[in-house]
Design a protein around this motif. Sequence first.
Motif, PDB file in Angstrom:
ATOM      1  N   UNK A  10      20.278  15.876  -8.224  1.00  0.00           N
ATOM      2  CA  UNK A  10      19.689  16.793  -7.243  1.00  0.00           C
ATOM      3  C   UNK A  10      18.690  16.109  -6.309  1.00  0.00           C
ATOM      4  N   UNK A  11      18.489  14.803  -6.474  1.00  0.00           N
ATOM      5  CA  UNK A  11      17.490  14.097  -5.669  1.00  0.00           C
ATOM      6  C   UNK A  11      18.145  13.478  -4.437  1.00  0.00           C
ATOM      7  N   UNK A  12      17.589  13.823  -3.278  1.00  0.00           N
ATOM      8  CA  UNK A  12      18.072  13.267  -2.014  1.00  0.00           C
ATOM      9  C   UNK A  12      16.998  12.376  -1.411  1.00  0.00           C
ATOM     10  N   UNK A  13      17.441  11.331  -0.744  1.00  0.00           N
ATOM     11  CA  UNK A  13      16.557  10.345  -0.127  1.00  0.00           C
ATOM     12  C   UNK A  13      16.763  10.412   1.383  1.00  0.00           C
ATOM     13  N   UNK A  14      15.676  10.279   2.125  1.00  0.00           N
ATOM     14  CA  UNK A  14      15.776  10.239   3.583  1.00  0.00           C
ATOM     15  C   UNK A  14      16.283   8.846   3.960  1.00  0.00           C
ATOM     16  N   UNK A  15      17.566   8.761   4.303  1.00  0.00           N
ATOM     17  CA  UNK A  15      18.188   7.488   4.641  1.00  0.00           C
ATOM     18  C   UNK A  15      18.526   7.499   6.121  1.00  0.00           C
ATOM     19  N   UNK A  16      17.726   6.826   6.898  1.00  0.00           N
ATOM     20  CA  UNK A  16      17.857   6.801   8.353  1.00  0.00           C
ATOM     21  C   UNK A  16      17.945   8.221   8.927  1.00  0.00           C
ATOM     22  N   UNK A  17      17.054   9.089   8.438  1.00  0.00           N
ATOM     23  CA  UNK A  17      16.966  10.452   8.956  1.00  0.00           C
ATOM     24  C   UNK A  17      17.959  11.435   8.372  1.00  0.00           C
ATOM     25  N   UNK A  18      18.796  10.978   7.446  1.00  0.00           N
ATOM     26  CA  UNK A  18      19.795  11.855   6.844  1.00  0.00           C
ATOM     27  C   UNK A  18      19.507  11.993   5.346  1.00  0.00           C
ATOM     28  N   UNK A  19      19.338  13.241   4.838  1.00  0.00           N
ATOM     29  CA  UNK A  19      19.136  13.399   3.396  1.00  0.00           C
ATOM     30  C   UNK A  19      20.415  12.978   2.653  1.00  0.00           C
ATOM     31  N   UNK A  20      20.286  11.963   1.808  1.00  0.00           N
ATOM     32  CA  UNK A  20      21.442  11.396   1.114  1.00  0.00           C
ATOM     33  C   UNK A  20      21.170  11.360  -0.393  1.00  0.00           C
ATOM     34  N   UNK A  21      22.123  11.811  -1.220  1.00  0.00           N
ATOM     35  CA  UNK A  21      21.933  11.744  -2.670  1.00  0.00           C
ATOM     36  C   UNK A  21      21.739  10.293  -3.135  1.00  0.00           C
TER      37      UNK A  21
END
Length: 186
Positions: free
Chosen positions: A40-51
């Motif tokens: 359930x954890x998403x990371x801000x990867x170049x402005x896109x929330x990515x699991x």
Amino acid sequence: MVDKKIYKETEDKMKKVLDNLKSDLAAIRAGRASTALLDKISVDYYGVPTPVNQLATISVPEPRMILIQPWDVKTITSIEKAILKSDLGLTPTSDGKVIRLVLPELTMERRKELVKMAKKKAEDAKVVVRNIRRDTNELIKKMEKNGEISQDDSKRWQEEIQKLTDNYIEQIDKALTNKEKEIMEV
């Protein structure tokens, strides 16, 4: 038997609720490490929330440790921040190449909190299942009112939907019971 299409749609909706509950329960840690904790954890990867699992290789080298090996080392700090912001209650440690999450031994107090959290998720799922039942019954009553089906058919269909609802409520209770046992294992 209820119109096959209505019954199937209702069953599909209830199955999705059960599947969502099972994935939510899997994300509640029960003392031993599991890659599902990070689902359930998403990371801000170049402005896109990515699991996280789309940014790194996640493994469980020891029963109480999760190892996260990002494919792009620049994402390490973003992954650490996302883990710290989550409700996991874990502090990541990093050596610049990998992130280690060490799961501390669960106290009885924390176990009780986790059980309470699991019960809340299960109760929420039951409410959604009951709302699906209500919506389907309203549709059946509307069909009866419009003369599309007889009163007897309406009653029979509502009974079928109730049986389906009871079945899914039972499965939700079973999933909760299994998770409670898993959490309370010492």
